[in-house]
Every structure is written in C-alpha cells, then in structure tokens.
Motif scaffolding. Structure first.
Motif, PDB file in Angstrom:
ATOM      1  N   ASP A 198       7.450   5.706   8.007  1.00  0.00           N
ATOM      2  CA  ASP A 198       6.466   4.912   8.740  1.00  0.00           C
ATOM      3  C   ASP A 198       6.061   5.531  10.069  1.00  0.00           C
ATOM      4  O   ASP A 198       5.277   4.945  10.817  1.00  0.00           O
ATOM      5  N   ARG A 204       8.869   2.699   4.731  1.00  0.00           N
ATOM      6  CA  ARG A 204       8.137   1.546   4.232  1.00  0.00           C
ATOM      7  C   ARG A 204       8.123   1.602   2.699  1.00  0.00           C
ATOM      8  O   ARG A 204       7.875   2.665   2.120  1.00  0.00           O
ATOM      9  N   ARG A 206       6.497   0.259  -0.895  1.00  0.00           N
ATOM     10  CA  ARG A 206       5.358  -0.376  -1.547  1.00  0.00           C
ATOM     11  C   ARG A 206       5.548  -0.240  -3.053  1.00  0.00           C
ATOM     12  O   ARG A 206       6.080   0.762  -3.519  1.00  0.00           O
ATOM     13  N   ARG A 208       4.636  -2.268  -7.253  1.00  0.00           N
ATOM     14  CA  ARG A 208       4.223  -3.379  -8.080  1.00  0.00           C
ATOM     15  C   ARG A 208       4.834  -3.193  -9.462  1.00  0.00           C
ATOM     16  O   ARG A 208       5.254  -2.087  -9.838  1.00  0.00           O
TER      17      ARG A 208
END
Length: 438
Positions: A198, A204, A206, A208
């Motif tokens: 980050d 960080r 991320r 799905r």
C-alpha cells in the motif's frame, strides 16, 4: 385569500413552512419529539412520493417532457430534474402509472404514509411479476401491504420473493436456477486474490469469489473474531477490545495462516473437512424441493448467508453434515440442571428455531448471538430449548438491563417480547414483529 393557488404554489408554501424548522435547537428537544419529527418527515416523504407519482402519470400521458421541454423521454427529464441515478429515475416513471391506476390501495397507503416509497416500489414490481389473475394479484397486494407494516424494504423484498415462489413455483424455480448458475459461473471464472503493497509499510488485499467460497471463509474465520476479552453471555460483562470487526477478521485470517504453516499435514492431504452448519430441509438436500409453503427455498448459514440448493448439495459432498433435528432421539435438546452452558446440539436447535436474533426488528446472524436463559440459571432456569432465546450481544444486554421482557409464546413456543410501558400510552402487548411506527 382571493389569490388563486396553484399546486406548485401550495408545495412551495409547505417548503417555506418547513424551512423554519432549520432554526430549531434539536439538542433541547425530548427523545419523543425527535422520534416524532422523524416519523412525520417519513410520512411526508411518502405522501410526496404518492403525489409525485400522480403528476408523473399525467406528464407522461401528455408527453409534456417531449413536446414542451424537448427531452427525449419523460424518464430522462425526471432523472435530470431529481438529480438521481438513471435506474431509480426510470423506475419511478415506469412504476407511476401502475401504482396510480392498477394498485390504488398501495397508492393510498403511500399517500397516508403507511408504506414508504421503497416499499411501494417492491410491491409494484412483485405484483407485476405475478400471474395475470385479478384475484391472485389482489391477494398478493394485500399480503405485501400487511407485511409492509412491520418489515423494511429489504425484508419486504424477501417476502415478495417467497410470494412469487408460491404463486408461480415452476417459473420461479427455472429463473432462480438459471440466475444462480449464471452468477456462480461468472463468480468462479472471475475469482482472484491480490496482495499488494500500500506504499505505507503495509499491504492491501483485494479479491472476489463465489458464495460457496464465502461460506467456507466465514466458517473458518468468524469463530476466531470474538472480542478479547470475550463477553460473558450470562453476566453480559465485557472487557474492552480496541479492535474493530475488520481488525479482528484480519487477525483471524492470520491465525488460520499460522495454523496452516504449523501443521504437519501437507496441503494436498486436504486435512479436516469443513464444518458448515446450514439450516435447510432434507428435501432441498435431496433435490426434492417442496415449493408449497413460503420460505422453503431459503437455506441459511449461521452467519446469515443465503445459499442456493445447488451450493448446499455441493458442500454436502465434501463437508461434515451437521443435522438439525428438533425433538428426535438423535439430538439431546434438554440437559436440565447438569450443564449451565448450552450444548452444541441445543445451540443448533436454537438457531434452527430462531434463525437470527429474535428481538423484534433485529436480523443479526447467529454467529453474533448468545443463548439467553429466559429464567436465569441462578434462579432455577434449566438449559433447555424451551428456556432459551437467541439474542445478539446488544439485545442480550437490553433484556438484562432494561424493562424489556421475553417469553416463549404458550401456543407455538416461539419468542415474543413485551416493550416497556410509555407515559400516556396504552399498556404494551407482547409482540414478535416490531411495527414500523411505534
């Protein structure tokens, strides 16, 4: 008094009157005045939406936006004027004639403030999807209007979904299966996880994935997110944990990773199978769904995740099955005075009966809940399903430290609650659903 009043002038005058409330010192008002003001504002918002729908019907019928303002469509003009998103703007124009001409009872309920604009939109869409039978649509509208007195728009949409399943089960099943397969396939193909720096000394995450993936992740992580020191479910005394839920979830992920790195089992040995408790019917598990009653299509995990029958059957192929059997010899649902704490069997039965926090208006999932003894253990209460109610941490404290009371209904043995008395109001009655206007 002799000056002609136009509709726009009446509304403008009302706006002037309301503008005077901007100078009110709200900090000096009583809680009753604050709540009453918000209730009247919401009723006014509903009344304005009903009035606006009537006007939009006429604007669309006479093509005012096209012929007088040179817009391509009434929906484009209204979206621009309202400053709203294109979807809600177009839906308002599309639903207005249905609401005003085909569903006069819903329009009247909106005008009186009984239902909100969002609830009215749910009812219009749901009735529009029912089979074209006048009696069926009238019954469906009546059912949803009654449900709107105690459900918010999100919960009302779930009730409408179940109504459609009962009214047209074959079409609903086909649509649901197609949508579920399409969404699951898209989610699986689009799955990813990225861990990036980050720029501030950290990273960080991320990503799905599918609903099935989410069920496994939550089953592994949520039990490790309890505040430390943890809340004592009997005394409701809790220590101070400076971490918010997001920080606790991150720590749970790291704990799982530490465990995976320290275990001697290789990743390809699969290790222990996942244990995911899902409240569903045996017919769903066997792919023999009975669609004759409302709600039979719902399969909920302990954290409130709604899974499709196809996902349930896939999980059952590679997971420990935790049966929820109420009153059968396979589960001991009453441990009397021999144990103070709730056994896993009783907990699962409690989750099956109450689904989520049983306090009226609350839907926090079981993973955030406590098993509350209606008659406290210290006063002779037994640890049995018939003396327990599922409550989230907040409402557990409410029952212990405020005049609210809870009992099991003497007829169906389900939880209901007695609100505290209010000055100048009739004596309260036992409730299961919280009315929207109190």
């Amino acid at each position: 008094s002799t000056t002609p009043r136009t509709p726009a002038g009446v509304v403008a005058g009302a706006r002037v009157e309301l503008a005077g409330l901007g100078e009110v010192l709200w900090a000096a008002k009583t809680p009753g005045e604050l709540v009453g003001t918000v209730e009247e504002l919401e009723a006014l918002r509903a009344q304005l939406a009903a009035l606006e729908a009537s006007v939009l019907v006429e604007v669309e019928a006479r093509k005012v936006a096209r012929t007088h303002l040179s817009w391509g469509a009434t929906s484009d003009w209204f979206t621009h004027l309202a400053g709203t998103h294109r979807g809600p703007g177009h839906r308002a124009v599309r639903q207005a004639p249905v609401l005003v001409t085909e569903l006069p009872r819903t329009h009247a309920a909106l005008a009186s403030g009984t239902v909100s604009p969002e609830q009215a939109a749910v009812i219009v869409d749901a009735v529009d999807q029912l089979p074209h039978r006048d009696d069926l649509r009238e019954q469906g509208e009546e059912f949803l209007l009654d449900a709107a007195t105690r459900l918010n728009a999100t919960e009302l949409a779930k009730a409408a979904k179940h109504l459609l399943e009962v009214a047209d089960p074959e079409q609903t099943e086909r649509d649901a299966e197609k949508a579920a397969e399409r969404e699951a396939r898209a989610a699986h193909l689009g799955r990813f996880l990225a861990i990036t720096e980050d720029g501030a000394g950290g990273v960080r995450l991320r990503g799905r994935g599918t609903v099935e993936d989410a069920a496994k992740l939550k089953a592994a992580l949520l039990p490790l997110t309890a505040p430390a020191p943890a809340t004592d479910p009997e005394t409701c005394e809790e220590g101070v944990d400076p971490r918010d839920h997001g920080a606790r979830l991150w720590d749970a992920l790291i704990t799982v990773a530490d465990h995976a790195l320290s275990t001697e089992a290789a990743p390809d040995s699969h290790g222990a199978r996942p244990r995911i408790s899902v409240t569903t019917s045996l017919d769903v598990l066997r792919d023999q769904i009975d669609w004759t009653t409302l709600g039979t299509s719902t399969s909920l995990t302990e954290d409130g995740l709604d899974l499709s029958p196809a996902v349930i059957r896939r999980l059952a192929c590679d997971a420990d099955i935790i049966p929820i059997a109420l009153g059968t010899k396979s589960e001991v649902l009453d441990v009397g005075r021999t144990h103070r704490l709730v056994t896993p069997a009783i907990w699962r039965a409690l989750v099956c009966r109450d689904v989520h926090c049983a306090f009226p208006g609350c839907t926090r999932p079981p993973v955030m809940g406590h098993a509350h003894h209606i008659i406290h253990w210290l006063f002779g209460g037994i640890t049995a399903l018939d003396n327990l109610v599922l409550l989230c941490g907040h409402h557990h404290r409410v029952i212990h430290h405020t005049p609210w009371e809870v009992r099991l209904n003497p007829h169906d043995r389900r939880p209901e609650f007695l609100p505290p008395p209010q000055p100048g109001q009739p004596p309260p009655t036992w409730i299961r659903h919280r009315p929207r206007h109190e």
